[in-house]
Design an enzyme around this catalytic site. Structure first.
Site, mmCIF file in Angstrom:
data_model
loop_
_atom_site.group_PDB
_atom_site.id
_atom_site.type_symbol
_atom_site.label_atom_id
_atom_site.label_comp_id
_atom_site.label_asym_id
_atom_site.label_seq_id
_atom_site.Cartn_x
_atom_site.Cartn_y
_atom_site.Cartn_z
ATOM 1 N N LYS A 4 0.831 -1.205 0.000
ATOM 2 C CA LYS A 4 0.000 0.000 0.000
ATOM 3 C C LYS A 4 0.869 1.261 0.000
ATOM 4 O O LYS A 4 0.519 2.248 -0.632
ATOM 5 C CB LYS A 4 -0.939 0.019 1.201
ATOM 6 C CG LYS A 4 -1.914 -1.130 1.239
ATOM 7 C CD LYS A 4 -2.973 -0.996 0.177
ATOM 8 C CE LYS A 4 -3.983 -2.115 0.310
ATOM 9 N NZ LYS A 4 -5.201 -1.887 -0.409
ATOM 10 N N ASP A 5 1.996 1.232 0.699
ATOM 11 C CA ASP A 5 2.907 2.382 0.698
ATOM 12 C C ASP A 5 3.454 2.630 -0.697
ATOM 13 O O ASP A 5 3.483 3.759 -1.177
ATOM 14 C CB ASP A 5 4.069 2.166 1.668
ATOM 15 C CG ASP A 5 3.636 2.002 3.107
ATOM 16 O OD1 ASP A 5 2.498 2.385 3.449
ATOM 17 O OD2 ASP A 5 4.430 1.464 3.905
#
Length: 139
Positions: A4-5
């Site tokens: 997700k980062d």
């Protein structure tokens, strides 16, 4: 760092590159949690104000984390579910001239560029996808 980062960074970089996100412009996004946390973190690191719209039925803990990272969280009514939070993000973007990243995310996802953000070498990942495409094919 998580997938997700990497995704949040890729979305922001894509929006910067195509000019839809200007220096200092507010980013607004509808999310139920982990992507919002990653966006809040990336916006804080890159100097963008961040507004997250989120239905009240979603995690209070995630809202707290996003706020801790500097994002403003706009809670939408539970009855509207995901549709309500997406509509609110679009409304805020149009009203204030903010950058709504949902279309950038779709651009990346639809063109399968998401594979570059997986935590495995892309050659291996692409080989697995092509070999087992029947599991990933939605048609």
């Amino acid at each position: 760092s998580s997938v997700k980062d990497r995704l949040a960074l890729a979305i922001i970089e894509a929006a910067e590159k195509d000019g839809s996100l200007k220096p200092g412009q507010t980013v607004v996004e509808a999310t139920s949690g982990n992507t919002g946390i990653a966006l809040a973190m990336m916006c804080a690191q890159r100097g963008y104000p961040c507004v997250i719209t989120m239905a009240e039925s979603f995690s209070v803990e995630r809202r707290k984390i996003m706020r801790m990272l500097g994002a403003k969280v706009v809670v939408t009514p539970k009855a509207g579910k995901g549709t309500g939070m997406v509509q609110k993000a679009k409304e805020l973007a149009e009203k204030h001239g903010w950058c709504e990243l949902n279309s950038t995310f779709r651009f990346i996802y639809e063109r399968n560029l998401i594979t570059r953000f997986q935590p495995v070498p892309s050659i291996w990942f692409n080989a697995v996808i092509s070999r087992h495409h029947r599991f990933f094919d939605s048609s």
